[in-house]
Design a protein around this motif. Structure first.
Motif, PDB file in Angstrom:
ATOM      1  N   LEU A 229       0.843  -0.996   0.069  1.00 48.76           N
ATOM      2  CA  LEU A 229      -0.088   0.077   0.050  1.00 48.76           C
ATOM      3  C   LEU A 229       0.787   1.098   0.136  1.00 48.76           C
ATOM      4  N   ASN A 230       1.929   1.269   0.842  1.00 49.24           N
ATOM      5  CA  ASN A 230       2.851   2.580   0.750  1.00 49.24           C
ATOM      6  C   ASN A 230       3.574   2.713  -0.614  1.00 49.24           C
ATOM      7  N   LYS A 231       3.879   1.409  -1.197  1.00 50.70           N
ATOM      8  CA  LYS A 231       4.639   1.539  -2.469  1.00 50.70           C
ATOM      9  C   LYS A 231       3.473   2.351  -3.596  1.00 50.70           C
ATOM     10  N   GLU A 232       2.339   1.615  -3.467  1.00 48.06           N
ATOM     11  CA  GLU A 232       1.249   2.262  -4.484  1.00 48.06           C
ATOM     12  C   GLU A 232       0.844   3.783  -3.974  1.00 48.06           C
ATOM     13  N   ALA A 233       0.602   4.059  -2.845  1.00 46.53           N
ATOM     14  CA  ALA A 233       0.619   5.636  -2.356  1.00 46.53           C
ATOM     15  C   ALA A 233       1.485   6.511  -2.795  1.00 46.53           C
TER      16      ALA A 233
ATOM     17  N   GLU B  88       3.312   5.758  -5.655  1.00 48.39           N
ATOM     18  CA  GLU B  88       3.248   5.750  -7.076  1.00 48.39           C
ATOM     19  C   GLU B  88       2.141   6.586  -7.654  1.00 48.39           C
ATOM     20  N   LEU B  89       1.049   6.579  -6.634  1.00 48.28           N
ATOM     21  CA  LEU B  89      -0.173   7.586  -6.962  1.00 48.28           C
ATOM     22  C   LEU B  89       0.261   8.829  -6.631  1.00 48.28           C
ATOM     23  N   GLU B  90       0.956   9.327  -5.895  1.00 48.21           N
ATOM     24  CA  GLU B  90       1.270  10.546  -5.311  1.00 48.21           C
ATOM     25  C   GLU B  90       2.111  11.051  -6.459  1.00 48.21           C
TER      26      GLU B  90
ATOM     27  N   ASN C 102       3.151  14.315 -11.518  1.00 50.30           N
ATOM     28  CA  ASN C 102       3.461  14.506 -12.898  1.00 50.30           C
ATOM     29  C   ASN C 102       2.098  14.910 -13.891  1.00 50.30           C
ATOM     30  N   LYS C 103       0.857  14.701 -13.390  1.00 50.01           N
ATOM     31  CA  LYS C 103      -0.219  14.962 -13.935  1.00 50.01           C
ATOM     32  C   LYS C 103      -0.473  16.457 -13.966  1.00 50.01           C
TER      33      LYS C 103
END
Length: 516
Positions: free
Chosen positions: A486-490, A492-494, A499-500
């Motif tokens: 979850l921390n890794k995905e968080a 990546e999402l951040e 970037n967006k």
């Protein structure tokens, strides 16, 4: 056999060995389980308290963390079941028979037989009895279930893994989840599940027998309990063969409806004001003493430590032994929910329902006991509910209703159990074959019978505590793996959001230049 895995055949062999020993050498099985259980509770009581408290901490962290926005599934996934049906299914699978069995038995035991603080039969004893009942059936229990369910739902529906306990450990042990190590982990989960469900089925058979004995004089013993289990086995086989969206869904809603009727009658015709006052006061003392109760092991008081081992450690082991079953089932019906919604509904809503239930039935039992009308505490645990209902209008009708509720919870738990065991032993299939479910249904029933035959309630408790220890280690690894992923995905999402934003910012600047 279609889709059956190595895990299926090895697990069946182990369960069959246990059953054979229970039938041919019941005294030996009872002796072995008793000595092993004594060693575990004496040596690892502190460990159970610490690891269960860690599960609670993780759930609260996910409840308030920004990670809670992550969905258990793809962004476009929607929940398969309505929220009321979803809650009914997880509640029925999670605590069904236990809530009926201990609804009156536990509060009255803490008040009149053996108090957690030594205050037997006193006003303070009433408060202590309800506070520890809340503690045993509240947030800690559902944190255990929720931790396993959340890990399974996340890795299955968001990461595309097979719905197996072993697959939740990929971030920690990598490719080994696909080999022998993964199969050993899944076998441990299956054995824990079989023993946890069989124990609960044993409790259900004992209480149905207790009700029939109290009301109609039916002999209480192995012969009656065998007949009850055989009849109910036929019922849950029919339900199991109708599938998840029919049998289990309908039974879960029926459970909740019938339970609500029984609850309202006891609440309205019982000591209503006392129930409300006791509920309110206990909520406060439960919250106030939450941390203290979580870590209470009484190192300098042998009597208090013995009580903790007999109640708190037993419950933590029960919930852990049931965790793979309830976890797989809750995960299966929770696709499309966010982590925050999942934790809120799985952790807090069932706990609150349980608190209201125990306040109502516990206060009714304590009121009858303290008034001297009937000694509820002198009745067997399986008969205490029927002793309480005897003082209500239409007592026979209410008692028959209670037996029907126990049977429906019995059928739902066994039905859900065959479905989950089918999933766990067919490489995570979301719809295991009827043949596999029937085989597991038969083995669940004969395992419950073997445990009852080899020592009754005590044998059930002993075996469950033993089964829970190895799976508790796997649970700790599952939670660690979940947080890591979850921390890794968080992150990546951040990064993706940043970037967006950068891309949008550059486009805005370019548009302004072009306009200029």
């Amino acid at each position: 056999m279609k889709n059956a895995s190595v895990v299926f055949y090895v697990s069946i062999a182990i369960v069959a060995s246990l059953v054979l020993m229970g039938i041919t050498m019941p005294a030996s099985l009872e002796s072995i389980t008793s000595s092993t259980q004594g060693f575990i509770t004496n040596s690892f009581g502190w460990y159970y308290l610490i690891i269960v408290s860690l599960f609670v901490f993780v759930c609260f962290y996910l409840l308030v963390s920004p990670i809670g926005r992550i969905k258990l599934g793809k962004p476009e996934d929607k929940p398969e079941f309505s929220r009321p049906t979803w809650l009914a299914m997880l509640f029925s699978a999670g605590v069904g028979i236990g809530l009926i069995f201990y609804g009156t038995a536990e509060p009255i035991s803490h008040y009149a037989v053996s108090s957690p603080t030594g205050e037997v039969g006193t006003p303070q004893g009433i408060k202590d009895a309800m506070r520890y009942t809340f503690f045993h059936w509240g947030i800690h229990a559902w944190a255990i279930y929720g931790s396993v369910a959340l890990a399974l739902a996340y890795f299955t529906f968001r990461k595309g893994e097979l719905s197996l306990i072993s697959r939740t450990l990929r971030p920690l042990i990598g490719r080994h989840v696909d080999g022998t190590v993964g199969k050993v982990i899944d076998i441990i989960a299956v054995i824990s599940t079989v023993i946890g469900i069989a124990t609960t089925l044993g409790f259900g058979a004992m209480q149905i027998n207790g009700g029939l004995s109290y009301l109609f004089g039916v002999p209480s013993g192995m012969a009656s309990q065998t007949g009850i289990i055989l009849v109910v086995t036929g019922l849950f086989m029919v339900s199991a063969l109708t599938g998840l969206s029919k049998g289990i869904k309908l039974l879960s809603n029926l459970n909740m409806g019938l339970s609500a009727v029984l609850f309202l009658i006891v609440f309205i015709f019982g000591p209503t004001l006392f129930t409300l006052n006791l509920f309110t006061d206990t909520i406060g003392t439960y919250m106030q003493n939450f941390i203290n109760m979580s870590f209470r092991i009484a190192p300098l008081n042998e009597e208090a430590r013995s009580w903790i081992k007999g109640w708190t450690i037993f419950y933590w082991a029960w919930w852990i032994a049931w965790a793979p079953f309830v976890g797989v089932f809750i995960a299966r019906v929770s696709k499309g929910r966010t982590i925050r919604e999942f934790v809120t509904c799985v952790l807090l809503v069932p706990s609150l329902i349980g608190f209201i239930w125990f306040s109502t039935f516990g206060s009714a039992a304590i009121t009858i006991e303290s008034s001297g009308l009937l000694s509820i505490s002198s009745l067997a645990a399986a008969e205490s509910l029927f002793g309480v209902l005897e003082g209500y209008p239409l007592s026979l009708v209410l008692s028959i209703l209670a037996i029907v509720i126990i049977i429906t919870f019995f059928v739902t738990s066994a039905d859900s159990g065959t479905f989950v065991l089918g999933m766990m032993t067919t490489n995570g299939s979301q719809n295991p074959s009827n043949q596999i479910k029937v085989i597991w249904g038969v083995f669940l029933s004969i395992t419950a019978l073997a445990l009852l035959y080899s020592g009754g309630l005590q044998a059930l408790q002993n075996t469950m505590i033993i089964a829970a220890l190895p799976f508790s280690v796997i649970m700790g690894l599952m939670v660690t793996s979940l947080i890591k992923s979850l921390n890794k995905e968080a992150k990546e999402l951040e990064i993706g959001q940043l970037n967006k934003r950068d891309t949008l910012g550059k486009r805005t600047q370019e548009n302004r230049k072009n306009v200029g």
